[in-house]
Design a protein around this motif. Structure first.
Motif, mmCIF file in Angstrom:
data_model
loop_
_atom_site.group_PDB
_atom_site.id
_atom_site.type_symbol
_atom_site.label_atom_id
_atom_site.label_comp_id
_atom_site.label_asym_id
_atom_site.label_seq_id
_atom_site.Cartn_x
_atom_site.Cartn_y
_atom_site.Cartn_z
ATOM 1 N N TYR A 1 36.039 43.806 44.590
ATOM 2 C CA TYR A 1 35.354 44.154 43.359
ATOM 3 C C TYR A 1 35.084 42.880 42.577
ATOM 4 N N GLY B 1 33.696 41.160 38.737
ATOM 5 C CA GLY B 1 33.370 41.299 37.335
ATOM 6 C C GLY B 1 31.945 40.849 37.063
ATOM 7 N N GLN B 2 31.535 40.983 35.822
ATOM 8 C CA GLN B 2 30.163 40.663 35.443
ATOM 9 C C GLN B 2 29.957 39.181 35.165
ATOM 10 N N CYS C 1 40.860 38.439 33.130
ATOM 11 C CA CYS C 1 40.134 39.468 33.853
ATOM 12 C C CYS C 1 41.052 40.658 34.029
ATOM 13 N N ALA D 1 41.562 44.514 35.394
ATOM 14 C CA ALA D 1 41.090 45.557 36.293
ATOM 15 C C ALA D 1 41.528 46.913 35.777
ATOM 16 N N SER D 2 40.634 47.865 35.840
ATOM 17 C CA SER D 2 40.955 49.211 35.395
ATOM 18 C C SER D 2 40.297 50.230 36.311
ATOM 19 N N GLY D 3 40.766 51.460 36.231
ATOM 20 C CA GLY D 3 40.220 52.527 37.054
ATOM 21 C C GLY D 3 41.247 53.067 38.020
ATOM 22 N N GLN E 1 36.802 48.756 37.718
ATOM 23 C CA GLN E 1 36.010 47.839 36.926
ATOM 24 C C GLN E 1 36.826 46.597 36.617
ATOM 25 N N VAL F 1 36.703 43.239 34.137
ATOM 26 C CA VAL F 1 36.052 42.731 32.942
ATOM 27 C C VAL F 1 36.646 41.379 32.588
#
Length: 121
Positions: free
Chosen positions: A110, A112-113, A22, A24-26, A3, A5
């Motif tokens: 990937y 972000g929103q 921003c 990144a995680s996961g 993800q 964010v």
């Protein structure tokens, strides 16, 4: 699994500054490129800046000299320092990253929103 964010968007007057983040995680094995794109209403998404895990940077001509991209590899975070903002910088800014989730896995992109940046004249 992964993800991104974004944060830091907002309203600023022309000539002002904002810093976007921003994180990144996961399930992240490694991150290659991290970068920023933006999309204004009624327009296509455009490239803003990217940075490699070694710190090499590429900027769009429209932002070069005004924006600075950086990253904190330990935090899996990319930043976009935006100075001398112009009304034409108004857009939704999207973070993207090329990430491996395992040693032998493919790199995948990937997104972000998005975070809204509005620059008033």
């Amino acid at each position: 699994q992964v993800q991104l964010v974004e944060s830091g968007g907002g309203l600023v007057q022309a000539g002002g500054s904002l810093r976007l983040s921003c994180a990144a995680s996961g399930s992240i094995f490694s991150i290659n490129f991290m970068g920023w794109y933006r999309q204004a209403p009624g327009k296509q998404r455009e490239f803003v800046a990217t940075i490699t895990n070694g710190g090499s940077t590429v900027y769009a001509d429209s932002v070069k000299g005004r924006f600075t991209i950086s990253r904190d590899n330990a935090k899996n975070t990319v930043y976009l320092q935006m100075d001398s903002l112009k009304p034409e910088d108004t857009a939704v800014y999207y973070c993207n990253a090329s990430i491996r989730t395992s040693l032998r896995g493919y790199r995948n992109d990937y997104w972000g929103q998005g975070t809204q940046v509005t620059v008033s004249s």
